[in-house]
Design an enzyme around this catalytic site. Structure first.
Site, mmCIF file in Angstrom:
data_model
loop_
_atom_site.group_PDB
_atom_site.id
_atom_site.type_symbol
_atom_site.label_atom_id
_atom_site.label_comp_id
_atom_site.label_asym_id
_atom_site.label_seq_id
_atom_site.Cartn_x
_atom_site.Cartn_y
_atom_site.Cartn_z
ATOM 1 N N ASP A 60 4.615 -5.357 2.782
ATOM 2 C CA ASP A 60 5.287 -6.395 1.981
ATOM 3 C C ASP A 60 6.594 -6.943 2.560
ATOM 4 O O ASP A 60 7.447 -6.168 3.010
ATOM 5 C CB ASP A 60 5.692 -5.827 0.608
ATOM 6 C CG ASP A 60 4.618 -5.020 -0.060
ATOM 7 O OD1 ASP A 60 3.508 -4.936 0.465
ATOM 8 O OD2 ASP A 60 4.913 -4.457 -1.128
ATOM 9 N N GLU A 238 1.452 -5.236 -8.931
ATOM 10 C CA GLU A 238 2.552 -4.900 -8.030
ATOM 11 C C GLU A 238 3.395 -6.143 -7.738
ATOM 12 O O GLU A 238 2.965 -7.274 -7.950
ATOM 13 C CB GLU A 238 1.996 -4.350 -6.700
ATOM 14 C CG GLU A 238 1.181 -3.075 -6.859
ATOM 15 C CD GLU A 238 0.716 -2.481 -5.536
ATOM 16 O OE1 GLU A 238 0.814 -1.258 -5.367
ATOM 17 O OE2 GLU A 238 0.238 -3.233 -4.655
HETATM 18 C C1 FRU Z 1 2.410 -3.478 -2.362
HETATM 19 C C2 FRU Z 1 2.968 -2.069 -2.418
HETATM 20 C C3 FRU Z 1 4.133 -2.006 -3.374
HETATM 21 C C4 FRU Z 1 4.930 -0.852 -2.849
HETATM 22 C C5 FRU Z 1 4.728 -0.971 -1.360
HETATM 23 C C6 FRU Z 1 4.686 0.347 -0.637
HETATM 24 O O1 FRU Z 1 1.696 -3.757 -1.207
HETATM 25 O O2 FRU Z 1 1.957 -1.162 -2.794
HETATM 26 O O3 FRU Z 1 3.763 -1.860 -4.724
HETATM 27 O O4 FRU Z 1 6.271 -0.944 -3.211
HETATM 28 O O5 FRU Z 1 3.504 -1.650 -1.173
HETATM 29 O O6 FRU Z 1 4.649 0.175 0.736
#
Ligand code: FRU
Length: 528
Positions: A60, A238
């Site tokens: 992300d 998310e």
């Molecule tokens: C989304 C996610 C988020 C988390 C991060 C962990 O892709 O699963 O929810 O904060 O990646 O790397």
């Protein structure tokens, strides 16, 4: 994190060891080469104008923000390998959203607490007390709000920087928000002027809810309300984002967009980005559409964890976001080395009223135009003539911007093939009968690394019923992003074609389509 931990636990360790061995064997020689022939950032699948870390794993985008003449991009980063793990915030800065300078890891994993996704804000008036008085007139500093992750607990935490993001200090009073929950993450914080407070929206992923919190100092938070379940709920929720946008053609009326990423359960399978349109009064989000309606920000398979820049709006009125150009279904297997993970191009957002309702519209950030090089422009003509001209002018490339306006004529389908070579191509087509646009990557090159990778991803033509379509296409070494009819539909897909598959070719099926206009630019690398 049941999802990732059950799926990635044993392979993560094993792949990590393999990656370390591979790095020792090959990585060093790649670096050695790079000093000679600049091989780093010239690898076969290396995006030429999309953001990638030089090496290692990235997912992300986190906390993008504009501050003191710089854009900052943070991102989920594993400093130690090419697979997910040891999550920390990687960091890069740019003056133009296009050319990025890598900086050291901003916020590292520490004491077994990983640094998961989150956001950053400029604390203009030192509400947090973290800002050293640089000047009495402007005692501002940057504050990051991130999720601290352990196997059993996710909490919200702060870190701050008084040197334009170059160094970060974790707040000694962390965590600032603890619901004693295993799944509670990805805080997005912004200043809500009408109610004079900071607002946080964070995900309760397994409950398919987001929760809003309010604070005056970023340290003490109180619950405002919940939103959800609604829309797509086939996976965890998310990386929420919330921002107001004017509705084009509605005399400056404003609606709030609540973007919520869903994994799995995305339209094309796996990860996807849905959004809701409504009102937010500083405490509660009210969805203007029926609860079951799902709106997709992107109809491709590779646009996830989108998040918008903080603070650009204050400077130039734009709301710009970007997303991770991959999908959890196969992100851990994509054939790139020594990095894995890429961000989409930055996109400016607006809302537009269509007969179908108010929809999110995305357009490529105008800064990308500075990469334009050789330009070919063709006027109205039939497909065969246009293909002849493309051949004669040797129009080809692996980093291209294409604007194609097509008229259906009496054809059933028309479009353009990109990254075309021996026995492979990616088809970007318009099905006039179904009134949809699609990207077909079933024969796009290397598709064998995961059975869920190949496929055809389609989205609606808005407004429906037209005989003409405008495609704005960004081709890079391992992706294609298509903005249809000024961005009312967007399709983003990763691709792994052979290095020399660089032709483009127009086509029409069951009848003759025409081009109204075709423009092609080679885009120069942002990494040279
Ligand atoms: C989304 C996610 C988020 C988390 C991060 C962990 O892709 O699963 O929810 O904060 O990646 O790397």
């Amino acid at each position: 994190m049941d999802r990732r931990d059950s799926r990635m636990e044993w392979p993560r360790n094993r792949i990590f060891s393999i990656a370390v061995i591979a790095w020792l064997l090959f990585g060093t020689s790649i670096l050695a080469q790079s000093t000679k022939s600049d091989a780093l950032y010239d690898e076969t699948y290396r995006p030429q104008y999309h953001f990638t870390p030089a090496k290692n794993w990235m997912n992300d985008p986190n906390g993008p923000i504009y501050y003191k003449d710089e854009y900052h991009l943070f991102f989920q980063y594993n400093p130690f390998g090419n697979v997910w793990g040891h999550m920390s915030w990687g960091h890069a800065v740019s003056r133009d959203l296009v050319h990025w300078q890598h900086l050291p890891v901003a916020i590292p994993e520490e004491n077994g607490i990983m640094i998961f996704s989150g956001s950053t804000v400029v604390d203009w008036h030192n509400s947090s007390g973290f800002c050293k008085e640089v000047s009495v007139a402007e005692p501002s500093c940057l504050v990051a709000i991130y999720t601290g992750h352990t196997e059993k607990l996710q909490t919200q935490n702060l870190a701050y920087s008084n040197d334009r993001g170059r160094t970060w200090t974790k707040y000694s009073g962390n965590p600032v928000l603890d619901l004693h929950m295993q799944d509670f993450r990805d805080p997005k914080v912004f200043w809500h002027e009408p109610s004079h407070k900071w607002v946080m929206v964070a995900a309760l992923p397994t409950l398919h809810k987001v929760r809003f919190f309010g604070s005056t100092d970023l340290k003490h938070w109180s619950t405002l309300s919940d939103f959800g379940p609604a829309g797509g709920t086939a996976g965890v929720w998310e990386c929420p984002d919330l921002f107001p946008l004017p509705v084009e053609g509605e005399g400056g009326q404003t609606r709030w967009v609540l973007s919520i990423n869903l994994n799995p359960g995305g339209l094309a399978g796996g990860s996807g980005d849905q959004y809701f349109v409504g009102q937010f009064d500083g405490a509660t989000f009210v969805n203007a559409n029926p609860a079951e309606q799902v709106l997709w920000a992107d109809y491709g398979k590779d646009f996830y964890a989108s998040t918008s820049f903080s603070n650009i709006l204050a400077t130039d009125g734009r709301r710009i976001w970007l997303g991770w150009l991959l999908n959890w279904e196969y992100a851990g297997k994509v054939p790139t080395f020594p990095w894995r993970g890429v961000q989409s191009i930055p996109r400016a957002l607006s809302l537009k009223q269509f007969p179908e309702g108010i929809r999110l519209v995305q357009s490529p950030a105008k800064e990308l135009e500075t990469l334009r090089q050789d330009h070919v422009s063709l006027g109205e003509q039939d497909i065969a003539a246009a293909n002849g001209a493309l051949l004669a002018k040797r129009v080809r490339g692996d980093a291209l911007e294409i604007i194609a306006e097509l008229d259906s004529g009496n054809s059933a389908e028309a479009g353009i093939r990109v990254r075309k070579g021996k026995d492979e191509a990616t088809t970007i087509g318009v099905d006039w009968v179904k009134q949809e646009l699609f990207v077909d990557r079933t024969r796009s090159g290397n598709i064998a690394f995961d059975e869920k990778f190949p496929g055809r991803h389609a989205g609606p033509l808005l407004p429906a019923g037209g005989k003409r379509v405008k495609l704005h296409i960004f081709v890079d070494r391992s992706s294609v992003e298509v903005f249809v009819n000024d961005g009312s539909t967007v399709i983003s897909d990763a691709l792994f074609p052979s290095r020399d598959s660089q032709d483009i070719e127009l086509y029409s099926k069951n009848g003759e389509a025409r081009i109204v206009k075709l423009e092609v630019w080679n885009l120069q690398s942002a990494w040279r």
